[in-house]
Design a protein around this motif. Structure first.
Motif, PDB file in Angstrom:
ATOM      1  N   VAL A 185      45.982  40.596  35.593  1.00  0.00           N
ATOM      2  CA  VAL A 185      45.215  40.261  34.395  1.00  0.00           C
ATOM      3  C   VAL A 185      45.274  38.755  34.173  1.00  0.00           C
ATOM      4  O   VAL A 185      44.241  38.103  33.928  1.00  0.00           O
ATOM      5  CB  VAL A 185      45.766  41.020  33.166  1.00  0.00           C
ATOM      6  N   ASP A 186      46.459  38.167  34.329  1.00  0.00           N
ATOM      7  CA  ASP A 186      46.590  36.710  34.175  1.00  0.00           C
ATOM      8  C   ASP A 186      45.706  35.977  35.173  1.00  0.00           C
ATOM      9  O   ASP A 186      44.987  35.044  34.824  1.00  0.00           O
ATOM     10  CB  ASP A 186      48.047  36.270  34.416  1.00  0.00           C
ATOM     11  N   LEU A 187      45.771  36.430  36.432  1.00  0.00           N
ATOM     12  CA  LEU A 187      44.975  35.775  37.468  1.00  0.00           C
ATOM     13  C   LEU A 187      43.487  35.893  37.169  1.00  0.00           C
ATOM     14  O   LEU A 187      42.731  34.937  37.312  1.00  0.00           O
ATOM     15  CB  LEU A 187      45.271  36.421  38.829  1.00  0.00           C
ATOM     16  N   ARG A 188      43.094  37.075  36.731  1.00  0.00           N
ATOM     17  CA  ARG A 188      41.667  37.274  36.440  1.00  0.00           C
ATOM     18  C   ARG A 188      41.226  36.363  35.308  1.00  0.00           C
ATOM     19  O   ARG A 188      40.142  35.802  35.326  1.00  0.00           O
ATOM     20  CB  ARG A 188      41.397  38.733  36.043  1.00  0.00           C
ATOM     21  N   MET A 189      42.095  36.223  34.303  1.00  0.00           N
ATOM     22  CA  MET A 189      41.725  35.375  33.177  1.00  0.00           C
ATOM     23  C   MET A 189      41.530  33.936  33.639  1.00  0.00           C
ATOM     24  O   MET A 189      40.572  33.281  33.258  1.00  0.00           O
ATOM     25  CB  MET A 189      42.774  35.459  32.079  1.00  0.00           C
ATOM     26  N   LEU A 190      42.455  33.481  34.492  1.00  0.00           N
ATOM     27  CA  LEU A 190      42.347  32.117  35.006  1.00  0.00           C
ATOM     28  C   LEU A 190      41.045  31.924  35.763  1.00  0.00           C
ATOM     29  O   LEU A 190      40.296  30.976  35.514  1.00  0.00           O
ATOM     30  CB  LEU A 190      43.490  31.844  35.995  1.00  0.00           C
ATOM     31  N   VAL A 191      40.772  32.864  36.688  1.00  0.00           N
ATOM     32  CA  VAL A 191      39.590  32.715  37.530  1.00  0.00           C
ATOM     33  C   VAL A 191      38.322  32.844  36.695  1.00  0.00           C
ATOM     34  O   VAL A 191      37.385  32.057  36.823  1.00  0.00           O
ATOM     35  CB  VAL A 191      39.611  33.778  38.654  1.00  0.00           C
ATOM     36  N   GLU A 192      38.320  33.801  35.776  1.00  0.00           N
ATOM     37  CA  GLU A 192      37.104  34.008  34.991  1.00  0.00           C
ATOM     38  C   GLU A 192      36.881  32.865  34.005  1.00  0.00           C
ATOM     39  O   GLU A 192      35.739  32.487  33.728  1.00  0.00           O
ATOM     40  CB  GLU A 192      37.116  35.394  34.340  1.00  0.00           C
ATOM     41  N   GLU A 224      33.329  33.431  42.024  1.00  0.00           N
ATOM     42  CA  GLU A 224      32.656  34.700  41.694  1.00  0.00           C
ATOM     43  C   GLU A 224      33.201  35.822  42.558  1.00  0.00           C
ATOM     44  O   GLU A 224      33.497  36.906  42.076  1.00  0.00           O
ATOM     45  CB  GLU A 224      31.133  34.616  41.917  1.00  0.00           C
ATOM     46  N   LEU A 225      33.319  35.523  43.874  1.00  0.00           N
ATOM     47  CA  LEU A 225      33.833  36.548  44.788  1.00  0.00           C
ATOM     48  C   LEU A 225      35.282  36.870  44.460  1.00  0.00           C
ATOM     49  O   LEU A 225      35.697  38.017  44.431  1.00  0.00           O
ATOM     50  CB  LEU A 225      33.745  36.063  46.238  1.00  0.00           C
ATOM     51  N   LEU A 226      36.032  35.816  44.188  1.00  0.00           N
ATOM     52  CA  LEU A 226      37.445  35.987  43.880  1.00  0.00           C
ATOM     53  C   LEU A 226      37.618  36.881  42.648  1.00  0.00           C
ATOM     54  O   LEU A 226      38.423  37.816  42.639  1.00  0.00           O
ATOM     55  CB  LEU A 226      38.073  34.602  43.644  1.00  0.00           C
ATOM     56  N   ALA A 227      36.816  36.600  41.641  1.00  0.00           N
ATOM     57  CA  ALA A 227      36.913  37.386  40.403  1.00  0.00           C
ATOM     58  C   ALA A 227      36.624  38.859  40.688  1.00  0.00           C
ATOM     59  O   ALA A 227      37.309  39.758  40.184  1.00  0.00           O
ATOM     60  CB  ALA A 227      35.931  36.846  39.366  1.00  0.00           C
ATOM     61  N   GLU A 228      35.637  39.091  41.553  1.00  0.00           N
ATOM     62  CA  GLU A 228      35.268  40.466  41.883  1.00  0.00           C
ATOM     63  C   GLU A 228      36.394  41.158  42.661  1.00  0.00           C
ATOM     64  O   GLU A 228      36.744  42.310  42.392  1.00  0.00           O
ATOM     65  CB  GLU A 228      33.956  40.451  42.688  1.00  0.00           C
ATOM     66  N   GLU A 229      36.993  40.436  43.604  1.00  0.00           N
ATOM     67  CA  GLU A 229      38.107  41.000  44.375  1.00  0.00           C
ATOM     68  C   GLU A 229      39.249  41.390  43.442  1.00  0.00           C
ATOM     69  O   GLU A 229      39.832  42.462  43.542  1.00  0.00           O
ATOM     70  CB  GLU A 229      38.660  39.972  45.386  1.00  0.00           C
TER      71      GLU A 229
END
Ligand SMILES: Nc1nc2c(ncn2[C@@H]2O[C@H](COP(=O)(O)OP(=O)(O)OP(=O)(O)O)[C@@H](O)[C@H]2O)c(=O)[nH]1
Ligand SMILES: [Mg+2]
Length: 447
Positions: A164-171, A410-415
């Motif tokens: 969740v933390d990683l996703r927040m950073l990337v998004e 974008e790809l990273l967020a999807e992964e």
């Protein structure tokens, strides 16, 4: 089955005679049924004595009653336990009384399914309930209990919160592409991905080993007639399970035996010796040998050490299914000058032993465990199912891919979203109804 809330009832103890038999009920409001069966509402969570009454107020049985009010119960609903005398007839009478009062018979695992639906347990914990009941060794039971008490789920939740933390950073980076994300640069992101991937890898390997405790390993003894397959079965089982004679072609039907190797359940199957046979019974036996081999995790291919690996042995080895793990066992070393040992030759593990004297059997035991992927002293494993392992493998793969996509947020967020979803499926956050149905249908009734 989504009829949560209606009243379900089941005999929770095994069928048959026993000191105590328990009828368990769960539902949104049990008060009317409780009043009808025991004539009063007992104090909650406290054992008290009661007669279990029929429709005319006459006792069917008497025993101890336990009453739990929602949400403080196993299922999160009202639960009533009637602990009576453990006879099948008495239990059936008490259960019929419950259905007469409007309860319906519970489906397998329905109590635990309700516990899951009411958030008393997550899905991995619910599965551990069944695994604990089905455990066939102490180690299996202990690791199921660890999962049931939430140790496995806690790790999964840790991974989820890192994701969740990683996703927040990337998004966040997607929204404000010009800014450095929260002061975090790409190399830090990459470091985090690596650390998470390592941690997932560790739990994956604990889980892979744990799944052995659940499913055990299927080992088939195969080889030409008279090489000592049945003798080896008897030696590792520690008793005379199979007939041994000097007549080639003694064993016909496969003989199955369950053993416990350091807590890993081992199902070992002795089979009819493989050769060109003309005897009708022997031919059928040999067909069964091949069927057993096709379903094995591992084959112990026996040869007679006094003869060495013959052409006929080679021909059989060539027919073994490709990719099937095997250990070549040179048996009868008491008849020649070979010493008990294990060696690697031509890509095969070879073990020299004597099924008759028992020399070298310890080598075989440890080789079996090793080739199944077990490590001695494995204490911290989690009982795991293919479902969990599949999800963790997917997460691991995604994390590896994600590191190659640091430049395409974008790809990273999807992964990362997919990895999060896979983790969630382990604890049952996004699990489809039919899968839940399948998982709980394998439980016993009354659990
Ligand atoms: N000396 C010696 N004899 C053995 C050993 N293992 C088996 N034998 C003998 O070899 C003969 C065949 O043994 P079995 O265990 O019946 O062999 P099998 O491979 O099951 O034979 P089939 O069922 O006919 O395929 C018997 O006379 C055993 O006593 C061993 O390690 N040492
Ligand atoms: Mg035999």
């Amino acid at each position: 089955m989504a009829r949560s809330g209606d009243i379900i009832a089941a005999v929770a103890t095994p069928l048959g005679r026993g000191g105590i038999g328990i009828v368990r009920l769960s539902g949104d409001d049990l008060a009317p049924i409780v009043r009808a069966i025991i004539g009063r509402i007992p104090e909650v969570r406290r054992a008290s004595k009661a007669a279990f009454l029929d429709s005319s107020g006459l006792p069917l049985d008497e025993g101890v009653v336990l009453y739990f009010r929602a949400p403080h119960s196993y299922t999160g609903e009202d639960v009533l336990e009637l602990q009576g005398h453990g006879g099948p007839v008495v239990m059936r009478m008490v259960l019929s009384r419950c259905t007469e009062l409007g309860a319906r018979l519970a489906d397998p695992g329905e109590f635990t399914r309700r516990a899951f639906e009411n958030n008393r347990l997550d899905l991995a914990q619910a599965e551990a309930v069944a695994d604990l009941i089905d455990a066939s060794t102490e180690q299996a039971a202990k690791s199921a209990l660890r999962s049931l008490r939430g140790q496995f789920s806690a790790l999964i939740q840790e991974f989820e919160s890192s994701l969740v933390d990683l996703r927040m950073l990337v998004e966040a980076g997607l929204d404000f592409p010009e800014e450095e994300i929260d002061g975090v640069d790409r190399s830090d992101l990459s470091g985090r991905l690596v650390r998470l991937q390592d941690a997932v890898g560790r739990v994956l390997s604990q889980s892979r080993r744990g799944s052995l405790l659940r499913t055990g390993i299927q080992v088939v003894l195969a080889g030409q007639p008279n090489v000592g397959k049945s003798s080896l079965l008897n030696q590792v089982a520690g008793e005379d399970v199979a007939i041994v004679t000097s007549v080639a072609g003694t064993t016909r039907d496969p003989i199955r035996e369950s053993l416990n190797l350091e807590g890993v359940p081992l199902n070992i199957i002795d089979t009819a010796g493989l050769r060109e046979a003309s005897d009708e019974v022997e031919v059928l036996g040999i067909q069964r040998s091949w069927r057993a081999i096709d379903q094995a995790d591992l084959v112990l291919f026996l040869v007679d050490a006094t003869q060495g690996l013959t052409e006929a042995d080679g021909a059989i080895i060539a027919k073994l299914p490709a990719g099937l793990r095997r250990i070549v066992v040179f048996n009868k070393i008491d008849l020649c000058s070979e010493l008990p040992r294990i060696e690697l030759a031509l890509g095969d593990t070879r073990i020299y032993l004597s099924a008759k004297t028992g020399e070298g059997i310890e080598l075989l035991r440890s080789a079996l465990l090793q080739s199944a992927g077990w490590q001695s002293g494995d204490e911290d494993v989690f009982i795991a199912r293919e479902r969990h392992i599949g999800a963790l493998e997917l997460v691991e793969r995604i994390l590896v891919q994600a590191r190659g996509q640091l430049r395409s947020p974008e790809l990273l967020a999807e992964e990362l979203r997919l990895a999060h979803k896979a983790l969630g499926s382990i604890v049952g956050e996004f699990t489809p109804d039919d899968l839940l149905g399948e998982i709980f249908s394998r439980f016993c009734i009354g659990k």
